[in-house]
Design an enzyme around this catalytic site. Structure first.
Site, PDB file in Angstrom:
ATOM      1  N   GLU A   8      -1.969 -10.172  -6.106  1.00  0.00           N
ATOM      2  CA  GLU A   8      -1.715 -10.844  -7.492  1.00  0.00           C
ATOM      3  C   GLU A   8      -1.155  -9.891  -8.420  1.00  0.00           C
ATOM      4  O   GLU A   8      -0.197 -10.555  -9.156  1.00  0.00           O
ATOM      5  CB  GLU A   8      -3.534 -10.701  -8.066  1.00  0.00           C
ATOM      6  N   GLU A  30       0.851  -1.297   0.166  1.00  0.00           N
ATOM      7  CA  GLU A  30      -0.006  -0.117   0.025  1.00  0.00           C
ATOM      8  C   GLU A  30       0.867   1.391   0.067  1.00  0.00           C
ATOM      9  O   GLU A  30       2.195   1.208   0.029  1.00  0.00           O
ATOM     10  CB  GLU A  30      -0.906  -0.214   1.152  1.00  0.00           C
TER      11      GLU A  30
HETATM   12  N1  THU Z   1      -6.116  -6.790  -2.047  1.00  0.00           N
HETATM   13  C1  THU Z   1      -5.173  -7.599  -2.712  1.00  0.00           C
HETATM   14  O1  THU Z   1      -3.905  -7.333  -2.449  1.00  0.00           O
HETATM   15  N2  THU Z   1      -5.898  -8.836  -3.432  1.00  0.00           N
HETATM   16  C2  THU Z   1      -7.227  -9.013  -3.562  1.00  0.00           C
HETATM   17  O2  THU Z   1      -7.316  -9.849  -4.174  1.00  0.00           O
HETATM   18  C3  THU Z   1      -8.013  -8.177  -2.723  1.00  0.00           C
HETATM   19  C4  THU Z   1      -7.682  -6.976  -2.380  1.00  0.00           C
HETATM   20  C5  THU Z   1      -5.621  -5.977  -1.405  1.00  0.00           C
HETATM   21  C6  THU Z   1      -5.689  -4.421  -1.943  1.00  0.00           C
HETATM   22  C7  THU Z   1      -5.338  -3.500  -0.480  1.00  0.00           C
HETATM   23  O3  THU Z   1      -4.188  -3.542  -0.103  1.00  0.00           O
HETATM   24  C8  THU Z   1      -6.161  -4.374   0.483  1.00  0.00           C
HETATM   25  O4  THU Z   1      -6.207  -5.622  -0.137  1.00  0.00           O
HETATM   26  C9  THU Z   1      -7.670  -3.892   0.831  1.00  0.00           C
HETATM   27  O5  THU Z   1      -8.397  -3.742  -0.407  1.00  0.00           O
END
Ligand code: THU
Length: 130
Positions: A52, A41
């Protein structure tokens, strides 16, 4: 190493000071190699990247472009589901019938496919008139 073990391990490296939601992804390529990714993030929220996307970037950086199978795991009430953008990213490098395994940290697991996750995918053929 299994995809589950790889994704479970890399998930702990997620950089998630804003959502506190750790996600791990592991994919196996056509050659059998495993690549992993976690979400990263940023204080400028839209600049964050999904687990992913990280695994796909690692695969491409290593010189491979075909996903045979991908697994995603998070501490979610039901197995975590890739966001819309990641579905399109996975579809770029995987066959429609490629397996996508959705997991949570309680051991729940759902198996689906790229095509089932993204019906009506935007594909190169849509640009055939250009
Ligand atoms: N997120 C992922 O990395 N992969 C997913 O399949 C769903 C969401 C992350 C994005 C963000 O850092 C956090 O999860 C909350 O949305």
């Amino acid at each position: 190493m299994s995809l589950l073990d790889a994704a479970t391990a890399v998930r702990l490296n997620a950089y998630v000071p804003y959502s506190r939601f750790q996600v791990g992804a592991a994919l196996r390529t056509a050659s059998g190699t495993i690549h992993v990714g976690c979400n990263v993030e940023n204080v400028a929220y839209p600049e964050g990247t999904c687990a992913e996307a990280g695994a796909i970037a690692a695969m491409v950086a290593a010189g491979e472009t075909r996903i045979a199978e991908i697994l995603v795991i998070a501490d979610s009430p039901v197995p975590v589901s890739p966001c819309g953008g990641c579905r399109q990213k996975i579809a770029e490098f995987a066959a429609p019938e490629a397996k996508v395994i959705l997991c949570n940290t309680d051991g729940a697991r759902v198996e689906t496919t790229v095509a089932d996750l993204l019906p009506g995918v935007f594909a190169p053929t849509h640009m055939d008139r250009t």
